[in-house]
Design a protein around this motif. Sequence first.
Motif, PDB file in Angstrom:
ATOM      1  N   VAL A  10       0.849  -1.189   0.000  1.00  0.00           N
ATOM      2  CA  VAL A  10       0.000   0.000   0.000  1.00  0.00           C
ATOM      3  C   VAL A  10       0.883   1.236   0.000  1.00  0.00           C
ATOM      4  N   VAL A  11       0.701   2.096  -1.001  1.00  0.00           N
ATOM      5  CA  VAL A  11       1.477   3.319  -1.144  1.00  0.00           C
ATOM      6  C   VAL A  11       0.536   4.505  -0.997  1.00  0.00           C
ATOM      7  N   ALA A  12       0.879   5.418  -0.092  1.00  0.00           N
ATOM      8  CA  ALA A  12       0.079   6.627   0.100  1.00  0.00           C
ATOM      9  C   ALA A  12       0.795   7.799  -0.552  1.00  0.00           C
ATOM     10  N   GLU A  13       0.036   8.635  -1.229  1.00  0.00           N
ATOM     11  CA  GLU A  13       0.585   9.825  -1.866  1.00  0.00           C
ATOM     12  C   GLU A  13       0.019  11.061  -1.194  1.00  0.00           C
ATOM     13  N   GLU A  16       1.816  15.605   3.631  1.00  0.00           N
ATOM     14  CA  GLU A  16       2.381  16.948   3.729  1.00  0.00           C
ATOM     15  C   GLU A  16       2.748  17.355   5.142  1.00  0.00           C
ATOM     16  N   THR A  17       2.276  16.624   6.153  1.00  0.00           N
ATOM     17  CA  THR A  17       2.586  16.974   7.538  1.00  0.00           C
ATOM     18  C   THR A  17       2.979  15.724   8.317  1.00  0.00           C
ATOM     19  N   ALA A  18       3.651  15.936   9.446  1.00  0.00           N
ATOM     20  CA  ALA A  18       4.038  14.824  10.311  1.00  0.00           C
ATOM     21  C   ALA A  18       2.799  14.103  10.845  1.00  0.00           C
ATOM     22  N   LEU A  24      -0.908   7.691   8.432  1.00  0.00           N
ATOM     23  CA  LEU A  24      -0.679   6.689   7.394  1.00  0.00           C
ATOM     24  C   LEU A  24       0.089   5.488   7.942  1.00  0.00           C
ATOM     25  N   ILE A  25       1.059   5.748   8.808  1.00  0.00           N
ATOM     26  CA  ILE A  25       1.774   4.654   9.463  1.00  0.00           C
ATOM     27  C   ILE A  25       0.805   3.835  10.308  1.00  0.00           C
ATOM     28  N   PHE A  27      -2.297   3.463   9.841  1.00  0.00           N
ATOM     29  CA  PHE A  27      -3.172   2.721   8.935  1.00  0.00           C
ATOM     30  C   PHE A  27      -2.461   1.528   8.305  1.00  0.00           C
ATOM     31  N   GLY A  28      -1.138   1.477   8.415  1.00  0.00           N
ATOM     32  CA  GLY A  28      -0.391   0.347   7.889  1.00  0.00           C
ATOM     33  C   GLY A  28       0.142   0.526   6.482  1.00  0.00           C
ATOM     34  N   CYS A  29       0.241   1.774   6.009  1.00  0.00           N
ATOM     35  CA  CYS A  29       0.792   2.006   4.674  1.00  0.00           C
ATOM     36  C   CYS A  29       2.239   1.525   4.627  1.00  0.00           C
ATOM     37  N   ASP A  30       2.599   0.884   3.524  1.00  0.00           N
ATOM     38  CA  ASP A  30       3.952   0.354   3.364  1.00  0.00           C
ATOM     39  C   ASP A  30       4.940   1.416   2.911  1.00  0.00           C
ATOM     40  N   LYS A  31       4.470   2.331   2.085  1.00  0.00           N
ATOM     41  CA  LYS A  31       5.321   3.399   1.559  1.00  0.00           C
ATOM     42  C   LYS A  31       4.501   4.679   1.527  1.00  0.00           C
ATOM     43  N   VAL A  32       5.203   5.812   1.681  1.00  0.00           N
ATOM     44  CA  VAL A  32       4.544   7.118   1.697  1.00  0.00           C
ATOM     45  C   VAL A  32       5.383   8.086   0.886  1.00  0.00           C
TER      46      VAL A  32
END
Length: 65
Positions: A10-13, A16-18, A24-25, A27-32
Amino acid sequence: ELGHNLGLEVVAEGAETAEVLQRLIDFGCDKVQGYLFSRPLECAAFTEWVYDFNGRRPAVATASR
């Protein structure tokens, strides 16, 4: 969760903020990716950014003739 259940990364695009990154972390996103890390860069500037981010430069390969 759907992507992970399908065996996908799962990649999140658009991070913009910490706070968004932490969400996103959580939520378990693999890459951001997003402006939190860098604005769009020209190729040479991107190479420099990668070197700075990793804290090292690659070894230079020399070809013998």
